[in-house]
Design a protein around this motif. Sequence first.
Motif, PDB file in Angstrom:
ATOM      1  N   ILE A  83       0.831  -1.211   0.000  1.00  0.00           N
ATOM      2  CA  ILE A  83       0.000   0.000   0.000  1.00  0.00           C
ATOM      3  C   ILE A  83       0.863   1.258   0.000  1.00  0.00           C
ATOM      4  N   TYR A  86       2.472   1.965  -3.596  1.00  0.00           N
ATOM      5  CA  TYR A  86       1.533   2.506  -4.580  1.00  0.00           C
ATOM      6  C   TYR A  86       1.091   3.917  -4.208  1.00  0.00           C
ATOM      7  N   THR A  87       0.899   4.171  -2.928  1.00  0.00           N
ATOM      8  CA  THR A  87       0.465   5.504  -2.511  1.00  0.00           C
ATOM      9  C   THR A  87       1.538   6.560  -2.820  1.00  0.00           C
ATOM     10  N   TRP A  90       1.825   7.072  -6.680  1.00  0.00           N
ATOM     11  CA  TRP A  90       0.724   7.841  -7.251  1.00  0.00           C
ATOM     12  C   TRP A  90       0.828   9.325  -6.878  1.00  0.00           C
TER      13      TRP A  90
END
Length: 496
Positions: A83, A86-87, A90
């Motif tokens: 998590i 990806y956070t 992005w």
Amino acid sequence: MSALRRKFGDDYQVVTTSSSGSGFHQQQAAAAAPRRKRQRFVDKNGRCNVQHGNLGSETSRYLSDLFTTLVDLKWRWNLFIFILTYTVAWLFMASMWWLIAYMRGDLNKAHDDNYTPCVANVYNFPSAFLFFIETEATIGYGYRYITDKCPEGIILFLFQSILGSIVDAFLIGCMFIKMSQPKKRAETLMFSEHAVISMRDGKLTLMFRVGNLRNSHMVSAQIRCKLLKSRQTPEGEFLPLDQLELDVGFSTGADQLFLVSPLTICHVIDAKSPFYDLSQRSMQTEQFEIVVILEGIVETTGMTCQARTSYTEDEVLWGHRFFPVISLEEGFFKVDYSQFHATFEVPTTPYSVKEQEEMLLISSPLIGPAVSNSKERNNSVECLDGLDDISTKIPSKLQKMTGREDFPKKLLRMSSTTSEKAYSIGDLPMKLQRISSVPGNSEEKLVSKTTKMMSDPMSQSVADLPPKLQKLSGGGARMEGKIPPKLRKMNSDRFT
């Protein structure tokens, strides 16, 4: 003053003893102290109780093999890294698109119809973030899109595609390998809670049981056993976890398992076994751990699976045997796993194999093994006493058949075997029957040659033959060249 080091598992206790009464009381207090829990090297579930410390600069090796490091982490850390990666990716890419729009002035002219921005309908950070997500996930709603008036946006778009593919391949591949690991398959492989020592096939044997709960097979299943025991070398070096191999059928192929139903793995305790001098009494003071490793290929995935367990000295039951778990039903075999761990006591000698062999040597006579049958013993003594007479009365053909001049000496050595076999060879004398039972001579060959020798017509007296035939015989030698054809034919029919 002398220091006595006692080892309880992996815990050491130093007891000071002296000739005074205080030292004696300290020794009694140490003996009366409760024994700590046995520290295992491998848990029952297969987890190894080993922690690596003081690595120093060697921790960089974990980063060089980052993929394996992530796979070996626990699930909570894998999800957190998944998590977080990806956070961060992005937010970083959305910030890059917002920065391009800010530097070009697209945020102030976003609602001007005569102005062509780098990315249409991007006028703040949330709109830039949505554009990145739509592009990365290939959703493409059509409201936000890149234009040809922005070369830096095209370069950023290419970088975003490459970076997104790398992150997806790394993290998704890591999660897939983590989920498909055969460790969960190992949980459906069972080991008995205890190991047992009892007699099997006349030999003292260490046994434990393995089973497969699933219907899918373990391809090329193989089992190994390691004995972990502390020892001190003759040079004075102390080895706290010395590993010894336990033979569970390497020479016979018994270590290759067809694990469809529960199997009992056996280790024969003999002179080559580390448990050669282990007895029921010595097990109360011995400290060891038996590590069992079961390896195989999972039939459904083709990945190698390994299941482990261990047995300490207090988990080895002397004089026990496992309950049977397989029964034959109508058209199939049924396995009752409720009796998988159950054992029952059986009569077993409390002595070690070494002690049994020593007692057997003491009870045996020094001349040779005792003969169980008294009649056979008398025959053996009679045969040994009459060796000289027998050697002089043996026919020449039988002496030649032995092929040695020292036949009586060989007969003396061979006659000291544990048991003697009696053969029925027709009308041979009793002494020849005893000679024919010497090991190393084929009984059928000896009987056939001896019978033929006894029934040979040439061994009969030639006095009963006609005078002409006596001349032709030449003292017992057949001269077939001088015998008439009719008589030669008659003679050949008689011999055959």
